[in-house]
Design a protein around this motif. Structure first.
Motif, PDB file in Angstrom:
ATOM      1  N   VAL A  15     102.172 -38.898  18.951  1.00 35.94           N
ATOM      2  CA  VAL A  15     101.907 -40.188  19.594  1.00 35.94           C
ATOM      3  C   VAL A  15     101.183 -39.975  20.930  1.00 35.94           C
ATOM      4  CG1 VAL A  15     103.034 -42.138  20.767  1.00 35.94           C
ATOM      5  CG2 VAL A  15     103.774 -41.453  18.467  1.00 35.94           C
ATOM      6  N   HIS A  16     101.657 -38.994  21.682  1.00 35.54           N
ATOM      7  CA  HIS A  16     101.036 -38.693  22.972  1.00 35.54           C
ATOM      8  C   HIS A  16      99.597 -38.223  22.783  1.00 35.54           C
ATOM      9  CE1 HIS A  16     100.351 -36.427  26.742  1.00 35.54           C
ATOM     10  NE2 HIS A  16     101.163 -37.312  27.272  1.00 35.54           N
ATOM     11  N   ASP A  17      99.416 -37.305  21.859  1.00 36.94           N
ATOM     12  CA  ASP A  17      98.079 -36.749  21.634  1.00 36.94           C
ATOM     13  C   ASP A  17      97.121 -37.808  21.079  1.00 36.94           C
ATOM     14  OD1 ASP A  17      99.185 -34.422  22.530  1.00 36.94           O
ATOM     15  OD2 ASP A  17      99.347 -33.478  20.561  1.00 36.94           O
ATOM     16  N   LEU A  18      97.647 -38.687  20.249  1.00 34.45           N
ATOM     17  CA  LEU A  18      96.829 -39.770  19.704  1.00 34.45           C
ATOM     18  C   LEU A  18      96.286 -40.655  20.824  1.00 34.45           C
ATOM     19  CD1 LEU A  18      97.446 -42.071  16.692  1.00 34.45           C
ATOM     20  CD2 LEU A  18      97.336 -43.109  18.959  1.00 34.45           C
ATOM     21  N   ALA A  19      97.150 -40.979  21.776  1.00 35.00           N
ATOM     22  CA  ALA A  19      96.709 -41.846  22.880  1.00 35.00           C
ATOM     23  C   ALA A  19      95.583 -41.167  23.667  1.00 35.00           C
ATOM     24  CB  ALA A  19      97.889 -42.180  23.782  1.00 35.00           C
ATOM     25  N   LEU A  20      95.716 -39.861  23.899  1.00 37.37           N
ATOM     26  CA  LEU A  20      94.657 -39.137  24.615  1.00 37.37           C
ATOM     27  C   LEU A  20      93.374 -39.088  23.778  1.00 37.37           C
ATOM     28  CD1 LEU A  20      96.665 -36.123  26.113  1.00 37.37           C
ATOM     29  CD2 LEU A  20      96.073 -38.312  27.191  1.00 37.37           C
ATOM     30  N   ARG A  21      93.525 -38.881  22.491  1.00 40.65           N
ATOM     31  CA  ARG A  21      92.376 -38.772  21.596  1.00 40.65           C
ATOM     32  C   ARG A  21      91.633 -40.105  21.504  1.00 40.65           C
ATOM     33  NH1 ARG A  21      93.046 -39.399  16.040  1.00 40.65           N
ATOM     34  NH2 ARG A  21      95.234 -38.747  16.145  1.00 40.65           N
ATOM     35  N   TYR A  22      92.371 -41.213  21.395  1.00 36.48           N
ATOM     36  CA  TYR A  22      91.729 -42.536  21.347  1.00 36.48           C
ATOM     37  C   TYR A  22      91.047 -42.859  22.676  1.00 36.48           C
ATOM     38  CZ  TYR A  22      93.646 -44.210  16.867  1.00 36.48           C
ATOM     39  OH  TYR A  22      93.949 -44.413  15.546  1.00 36.48           O
ATOM     40  N   GLY A  23      91.707 -42.475  23.768  1.00 40.65           N
ATOM     41  CA  GLY A  23      91.154 -42.762  25.091  1.00 40.65           C
ATOM     42  C   GLY A  23      91.099 -44.254  25.366  1.00 40.65           C
ATOM     43  N   GLY A  24      90.232 -44.645  26.289  1.00 38.78           N
ATOM     44  CA  GLY A  24      90.089 -46.056  26.635  1.00 38.78           C
ATOM     45  C   GLY A  24      91.409 -46.638  27.084  1.00 38.78           C
ATOM     46  N   ARG A  25      91.756 -47.799  26.521  1.00 39.76           N
ATOM     47  CA  ARG A  25      92.981 -48.486  26.916  1.00 39.76           C
ATOM     48  C   ARG A  25      94.175 -48.110  26.054  1.00 39.76           C
ATOM     49  NH1 ARG A  25      91.878 -50.351  31.980  1.00 39.76           N
ATOM     50  NH2 ARG A  25      90.192 -51.883  32.000  1.00 39.76           N
ATOM     51  N   GLN A  26      94.021 -47.127  25.175  1.00 39.55           N
ATOM     52  CA  GLN A  26      95.138 -46.792  24.291  1.00 39.55           C
ATOM     53  C   GLN A  26      96.228 -46.047  25.053  1.00 39.55           C
ATOM     54  OE1 GLN A  26      95.522 -47.480  20.823  1.00 39.55           O
ATOM     55  NE2 GLN A  26      97.614 -46.924  21.427  1.00 39.55           N
ATOM     56  N   ILE A  27      97.452 -46.515  24.939  1.00 35.10           N
ATOM     57  CA  ILE A  27      98.589 -45.749  25.446  1.00 35.10           C
ATOM     58  C   ILE A  27      99.654 -45.672  24.367  1.00 35.10           C
ATOM     59  CG2 ILE A  27      98.217 -46.086  27.922  1.00 35.10           C
ATOM     60  CD1 ILE A  27     100.031 -48.401  27.902  1.00 35.10           C
ATOM     61  N   GLY A  28     100.495 -44.675  24.477  1.00 32.65           N
ATOM     62  CA  GLY A  28     101.549 -44.473  23.476  1.00 32.65           C
ATOM     63  C   GLY A  28     102.744 -43.806  24.116  1.00 32.65           C
ATOM     64  N   THR A  29     103.916 -44.305  23.797  1.00 34.27           N
ATOM     65  CA  THR A  29     105.138 -43.806  24.430  1.00 34.27           C
ATOM     66  C   THR A  29     106.266 -43.695  23.410  1.00 34.27           C
ATOM     67  OG1 THR A  29     104.515 -45.053  26.416  1.00 34.27           O
ATOM     68  CG2 THR A  29     106.776 -44.210  26.320  1.00 34.27           C
ATOM     69  N   THR A  50     101.426 -47.858  32.676  1.00 31.92           N
ATOM     70  CA  THR A  50     101.146 -46.554  33.273  1.00 31.92           C
ATOM     71  C   THR A  50     100.184 -45.781  32.380  1.00 31.92           C
ATOM     72  OG1 THR A  50     103.433 -46.604  34.048  1.00 31.92           O
ATOM     73  CG2 THR A  50     102.231 -44.536  34.325  1.00 31.92           C
ATOM     74  N   PRO A  51      98.940 -45.596  32.842  1.00 33.55           N
ATOM     75  CA  PRO A  51      97.960 -44.876  32.023  1.00 33.55           C
ATOM     76  C   PRO A  51      98.467 -43.464  31.690  1.00 33.55           C
ATOM     77  CG  PRO A  51      96.897 -45.908  33.922  1.00 33.55           C
ATOM     78  CD  PRO A  51      98.374 -46.035  34.123  1.00 33.55           C
ATOM     79  N   MET A  52      97.998 -42.931  30.589  1.00 31.93           N
ATOM     80  CA  MET A  52      98.459 -41.620  30.128  1.00 31.93           C
ATOM     81  C   MET A  52      98.314 -40.569  31.222  1.00 31.93           C
ATOM     82  SD  MET A  52      99.487 -42.520  27.181  1.00 31.93           S
ATOM     83  CE  MET A  52     100.039 -40.978  26.452  1.00 31.93           C
ATOM     84  N   ALA A  53      97.210 -40.631  31.949  1.00 33.23           N
ATOM     85  CA  ALA A  53      96.915 -39.583  32.923  1.00 33.23           C
ATOM     86  C   ALA A  53      97.847 -39.632  34.129  1.00 33.23           C
ATOM     87  CB  ALA A  53      95.462 -39.696  33.388  1.00 33.23           C
ATOM     88  N   LEU A  73      91.363 -55.372  35.250  1.00 36.80           N
ATOM     89  CA  LEU A  73      92.209 -54.504  34.424  1.00 36.80           C
ATOM     90  C   LEU A  73      93.004 -55.364  33.457  1.00 36.80           C
ATOM     91  CD1 LEU A  73      95.173 -53.101  36.635  1.00 36.80           C
ATOM     92  CD2 LEU A  73      94.196 -55.391  36.783  1.00 36.80           C
ATOM     93  N   PRO A  74      93.493 -54.773  32.393  1.00 38.63           N
ATOM     94  CA  PRO A  74      94.359 -55.532  31.489  1.00 38.63           C
ATOM     95  C   PRO A  74      95.799 -55.424  31.978  1.00 38.63           C
ATOM     96  CG  PRO A  74      93.995 -53.363  30.587  1.00 38.63           C
ATOM     97  CD  PRO A  74      93.251 -53.402  31.902  1.00 38.63           C
ATOM     98  N   SER A  75      96.624 -56.340  31.573  1.00 33.34           N
ATOM     99  CA  SER A  75      98.053 -56.193  31.811  1.00 33.34           C
ATOM    100  C   SER A  75      98.652 -55.328  30.711  1.00 33.34           C
ATOM    101  CB  SER A  75      98.739 -57.558  31.806  1.00 33.34           C
ATOM    102  OG  SER A  75     100.142 -57.360  31.826  1.00 33.34           O
ATOM    103  N   GLY A  76      99.442 -54.369  31.138  1.00 36.52           N
ATOM    104  CA  GLY A  76     100.116 -53.525  30.150  1.00 36.52           C
ATOM    105  C   GLY A  76     101.410 -54.152  29.681  1.00 36.52           C
ATOM    106  N   ALA A  77     101.967 -55.004  30.501  1.00 34.52           N
ATOM    107  CA  ALA A  77     103.224 -55.670  30.149  1.00 34.52           C
ATOM    108  C   ALA A  77     102.924 -57.061  29.613  1.00 34.52           C
ATOM    109  CB  ALA A  77     104.124 -55.763  31.377  1.00 34.52           C
ATOM    110  N   GLY A  78     103.907 -57.634  28.944  1.00 37.55           N
ATOM    111  CA  GLY A  78     103.781 -59.006  28.477  1.00 37.55           C
ATOM    112  C   GLY A  78     104.129 -59.983  29.580  1.00 37.55           C
TER     113      GLY A  78
END
Lengths: 428, 428
Positions: free
Chosen positions: A262-276, B243-246, A365-370
């Motif tokens: 999941v972590h690596d996927l978020a880095l690979r997608y880049g942009g606004r993708q995050i994964g936790t 929180t961005p991945m970085a 910027l986008p909001s990360g939270a709802g």
């Protein structure tokens, strides 16, 4: 206008301090779970403040509280309700005052109190806008006691039937309807009335981006799409000392592989993708026993819905692959899925323009939270304004935003509300 | 010898059933935590059975129970105590009767009861060996209530001072000394007396290897070295959506990386190397919060101490590297470290010879779990005999070994004990 209205920073900060006393907990935080006694006390305090500002207060059937500061015009506003001679639809701001169990004093509260400070400043200056201004406190934004979160605003825009919301049972067994009645906030106003001209929500960022970038204000373009899933992987418990690697069916190992994926996927997608992967539970969770079960959550977010969908599919395919390779069973429980929300371009531009006019370094910027604003965006033009969170901390008693940022955020909010509310009636 | 002694399989199985009633729990398992009331009841039952076999029962200061079946000779045995005219040192078998909280009925109990069945068979046949035979019940082998495990045998061979063992506080706050006194098993015999000629322990495998290989008996060559460490990784909790991945300092992600590293390391080392991350805890363990802390255990085992040491160092270096890369802090708590133990070659060969003579398909293998025999190996020639565990299950109420395997294991034990105990006095 008799004189130019301006935010009274000291009054705003004082109001934040006062409301923070209601449900105060150790460390400077607040515990005001939705529809609890503390929430009732916070609502009572807020309603009293609205009344002190001569606002017309109404409470709807899901407990949303709206205070209206009347506008100067009561003419035709064909853009919203179309009825000749009716009061035009208000420009609304607001947020929520419920908190998580160990919450801070700014999340939600700041948006409500800044809205009331705008009204106080206008009233003090004798200013009335063409359209009414509404400040709304939405019920149960946090979802910490009753799922789903953003319940009051979701019901407001028709995204969740009222009856279903009222029947929702909380973590302590009580229903929303019972608790609304108990604390005296099951109102009589129709849900979704008044119809809204536009909605602007001021909020703390709850993340580290503005602070890290050395900026003062966030111009929020939308809300990330959110995908929450809980995976359960089932293997076989065996003695960690006597079971060769090749004969293991280790649910914990598979879960760890997925977490790194999941972590690596978020880095690979880049942009606004995050994964936790925030929650992880092994069973039996003993040093010398191979885990027969691992339960973990996957939180994926992206502003691009297609990318988010692809990420969800990749994660599920990887879980399936890991389990296939290791002789494990798996299941997935969907916990939440919100598509990304794009805020109204004109309203977002309006926020950016006022930030610039005030000389506040800002970024989009986008909001990360709802947020409640994403629900209102279904019904009217909507936007949000962010102020920096020190250390990015939120949902934490140490949540903090610098006073000057709190005041400047309210100054931007006031200007955006004034510009919107003073548009000629019938204007887009 | 009046007639050839033979194991009475039905009597052995009956005795296993009877002892399993003491502390019986749902599912056919047993809960007899060390020095609990259930342990006392199990000890009472065992001592009564020893006395019924005319064995001389002694209890030492750490609560180990030894029953002696007298030998026919009381001449010089210069090989053990060197005193002319003294009783020769006994050949000892035995194990433990304490269990984990949700234990099975075979782990430990089988070794004790098979030893008593050997004595019963000899007594019935009127057979006395040259050397005495001893059957010992060691205190607190499991370590489920008091750490460390294998406590009674460790004290017996001088590896842990008696006073320190007695002062050990258990998970419920009571000390070993208090509980021994309370249940009436703080004996007067000196710890480590009698000195032992040799020690053979019969035990269930607790792993799947014998069953998977279609074998009936395991000739145990030694015990794997065991390394138990608990790692704590500390990062920073932040909102998973904002929180961005970085900018993350995600303790959970680092822990997951280490868990997969441990698994891959074991495969890379091959041979007898195994590695398990059995316990894993995230904090705050919430779906939408980046974990600020992850605590997890690493269980590494190998029969080769140099390889085990290298594995420990690699894991620690990888933890350090992950944390360095992600701005995390880490610490390590050493929980246990036992070097590999090699059993006595001649005694291991003796076990293999009798398995072959009885036509039992067998293999040589190391023990993956710790056993009292590894402590006794510090003081005298020692070895172990394994019988298959169905499904490899142990420390589990579903622990099961087929009756025919239980009986054949006891037959091998009897032959090995007879061969050892009937050696000419003074023989190696």
């Amino acid at each position: 206008m008799e004189r130019l209205p301006e935010i009274d920073g000291a009054r705003l900060l004082r109001s934040l301090d006062e409301l923070a006393q209601v449900g105060a907990i150790e460390g400077g935080g607040v515990c005001r779970l939705a529809l609890s006694d503390a929430d009732r006390a916070g609502r009572d305090w807020t309603v009293a403040r609205m009344r002190a500002l001569d606002m017309a207060v109404s409470i709807d059937a899901i407990g949303n509280i709206t205070g209206i500061y009347a506008g100067s015009d009561s003419g035709t506003d064909s853009g919203t309700n179309g009825r000749t001679g009716a009061t035009p639809a208000p420009v609304m701001t607001g947020s929520h005052i419920d908190t998580v169990r160990t919450g801070g004093r700014y999340d939600g509260n700041y948006g409500v109190l800044a809205g009331l400070e705008v009204v106080a400043a206008l009233r003090q200056a004798g200013v009335r806008t063409r359209r009414p201004l509404a400040v709304t406190v939405f019920t149960n934004e946090e979802g910490a006691r009753f799922q789903p979160d953003m319940m009051g605003s979701l019901v407001y825009v028709g995204g969740l039937p009222l009856a279903e919301a009222l029947a929702t049972r909380g973590i302590d067994g009580a229903t929303v309807g019972e608790e609304l009645a108990r604390i005296g906030y099951q109102g009589t106003a129709a849900v979704g009335a008044p119809r809204v001209d536009s909605f602007v929500e001021l909020h703390i960022e709850q993340g580290p981006v503005l602070e890290q970038q050395g900026l003062r204000l966030g111009v929020v373009e939308g809300v990330q799409g959110i995908s929450w899933n809980e995976y359960t992987i089932e293997g076989v418990s065996n003695h960690a000392g006597t079971t060769p690697m090749a004969l293991r069916r280790d649910a914990g190992h598979a879960a760890a592989r997925v977490a790194t994926f999941v972590h690596d996927l978020a880095l690979r997608y880049g942009g606004r993708q995050i994964g936790t992967v925030g929650a992880m539970q092994f069973a039996p969770n003993l040093i010398n026993v191979i885990p027969h079960r691992a339960v973990f959550t996957v939180d994926l977010r992206n502003t691009d819905n297609a990318a988010l969908r692809a990420a969800e599919e990749e994660v599920q395919a990887f879980v399936a692959q890991c389990c296939e390779e290791a002789g494990l069973a798996w299941s997935r429980r969907a916990l939440a899925r919100f598509a990304p929300v794009a805020f109204d371009c004109a309203l977002v531009d309006e926020v950016a323009r006022h930030a610039q006019a005030l000389g506040l370094p800002a970024m989009r910027l986008p909001s990360g939270a709802g947020h409640d604003a994403q629900m209102l965006a279904r019904a009217c033009p909507a936007a949000m304004i962010f102020v920096p969170s020190v250390g990015g901390l939120s949902h934490n008693v140490r949540e903090f935003t610098r006073p000057e940022d709190l005041v400047d955020g309210a100054r931007v909010l006031m200007r955006v509300l004034l510009a919107r509310a003073d548009r000629p009636l019938g204007a887009p």
